[in-house]
Design an enzyme around this catalytic site. Structure first.
Site, short mmCIF file in Angstrom:
data_model
loop_
_atom_site.label_atom_id
_atom_site.label_comp_id
_atom_site.label_asym_id
_atom_site.label_seq_id
_atom_site.Cartn_x
_atom_site.Cartn_y
_atom_site.Cartn_z
N THR A 12 -24.03 67.95 92.88
CA THR A 12 -24.56 69.12 92.79
C THR A 12 -25.92 69.31 92.41
O THR A 12 -26.40 68.31 91.83
CB THR A 12 -23.58 69.98 91.73
OG1 THR A 12 -23.99 69.45 90.30
CG2 THR A 12 -22.11 69.76 91.90
N VAL A 71 -22.05 76.71 90.19
CA VAL A 71 -21.33 75.83 89.57
C VAL A 71 -20.70 76.55 88.32
O VAL A 71 -19.69 75.94 87.69
CB VAL A 71 -21.84 74.31 89.25
CG1 VAL A 71 -22.13 73.50 90.67
CG2 VAL A 71 -22.85 74.45 88.18
N TYR A 164 -30.48 74.43 75.49
CA TYR A 164 -30.50 73.03 76.63
C TYR A 164 -29.76 72.04 76.00
O TYR A 164 -28.92 71.37 76.26
CB TYR A 164 -31.80 72.89 77.00
CG TYR A 164 -31.86 71.93 78.28
CD1 TYR A 164 -31.64 72.07 79.28
CD2 TYR A 164 -32.61 70.65 77.80
CE1 TYR A 164 -31.92 71.12 80.40
CE2 TYR A 164 -32.81 69.77 78.80
CZ TYR A 164 -32.41 69.91 79.71
OH TYR A 164 -32.41 68.89 80.87
N SER A 167 -26.09 72.16 75.31
CA SER A 167 -25.40 72.20 76.50
C SER A 167 -25.20 70.44 76.88
O SER A 167 -24.26 70.03 77.23
CB SER A 167 -26.14 72.96 77.54
OG SER A 167 -27.26 72.24 77.97
N ILE A 197 -38.71 63.50 83.56
CA ILE A 197 -38.96 63.08 84.92
C ILE A 197 -39.56 64.12 85.79
O ILE A 197 -39.61 65.27 85.33
CB ILE A 197 -37.57 62.86 85.54
CG1 ILE A 197 -36.55 62.31 84.60
CG2 ILE A 197 -37.51 62.29 86.98
CD1 ILE A 197 -36.85 60.67 84.41
#
Ligand code: NAD
Length: 256
Positions: A12, A71, A164, A167, A197
């Site tokens: 996903t 999702v 964030y 989660s 990243i």
């Protein structure tokens, strides 16, 4: 070469960044990739990069295929698993949840909506995909490897990211619990915690912040999506057959 040949991998968030790099790497290792994204065109573009037909409709058997799904919606995730099984006549033996979003704001000002959206995609989304994939594997008696993308932020927090960080910490607990429950079915579950990243997600971060964080990374530079994909491919393969419930940090040494 990793022991990944014949795997069917559902990825996903495969239309961008880490998810796309994971799709490319798994395909290079001989896996067949079901690339899913909220942005169906982006998922089709990933499949085009892999040399597949681009959409699951009319895809020849064994070819990579693209799927569109949100999702965070239970019905959409159930349909996704049904479509993948109908397309390939088997459930995915590798499942990599890379779909994720940020909605940054200081705690003192964060709206309920920003909280709910991030939890819905990053945490509930991983619950829904992990559960649906595990149900399909258990009912068909097949072993599998589930890899959920968390973040180093889930371990150490980050200013402006209460939603964030919560989660991503939740993803680790969810994945460890899934590993405990699913081990006896031959299903391994691991999380990967990337650091900083280079992807569209971090392109939004102001240069001043990126420079400051880069200065804190022992290896001296941000990571590439391929750095994360390399670790995901290992966890997906039988070469990591005795690893489950692990939280693997891919950070260049940031926050040891
Ligand atoms: P990205 O924005 O490049 O890719 C995320 C992809 O997820 C996009 O293609 C997007 O369309 C898709 N997506 C968003 N909401 C979705 C939904 N509801 N349903 C299906 N797909 C959805 O981001 P990225 O940097 O590649 O991040 C991939 C994962 O890695 C995320 O979970 C992210 O939190 C995590 N991560 C990224 C970094 C980083 O530095 N980039 C660090 C730690 C963790």
């Amino acid at each position: 070469q990793l022991r990944l040949r014949f795997a069917l991998a559902l990825v996903t968030g495969a239309g961008s960044g880490i998810g796309r790099a994971v799709g490319v790497r798994l395909a290079a290792e001989g896996a067949t990739v079901a690339a899913c994204d909220l942005d169906g065109a982006a998922a089709r573009e990933t499949v085009r990069l892999l040399g597949g037909p681009g959409s699951h409709e009319g895809a020849p058997r064994g070819a990579h295929a693209a799927f569109q799904a949100d999702v965070s919606e239970a019905g959409a995730v159930r349909r996704l698993l049904d479509q993948v099984q109908a397309c390939f006549s088997r459930p995915p033996s590798v499942v990599v949840s890379c779909a994720g979003i940020t909605r940054d704001e200081f705690l003192l000002h964060m709206s309920e909506d920003d909280w709910d959206k991030v939890i819905a995609v990053n945490l509930k989304g991983i619950f829904l995909v992990t559960q649906a994939a595990a149900q399909a594997l258990v009912s068909s008696g097949c072993p599998g490897s589930i890899i959920n993308i968390s973040s180093i932020v889930g371990k150490v927090g980050n200013v402006g990211q209460t939603n964030y960080a919560a989660s991503k910490a939740g993803v680790v607990g969810l994945t460890q619990t899934a590993a405990r429950e699913l081990g006896r079915h031959g299903i391994r579950c691991n999380s990967v915690l990337p650091g900083f990243i280079k992807t569209p997600m971090t392109q939004k971060v102001p240069q001043k912040v990126l420079d400051k964080v880069t200065g804190m990374i022992p290896v001296g530079h941000m990571g590439d999506p391929e750095d994360v994909a390399d670790v995901v491919a290992f966890l997906a393969s039988e070469d990591s057959g005795y690893i489950t419930g692990a939280s693997v940090e891919v950070t260049g040494g940031l926050f040891m």
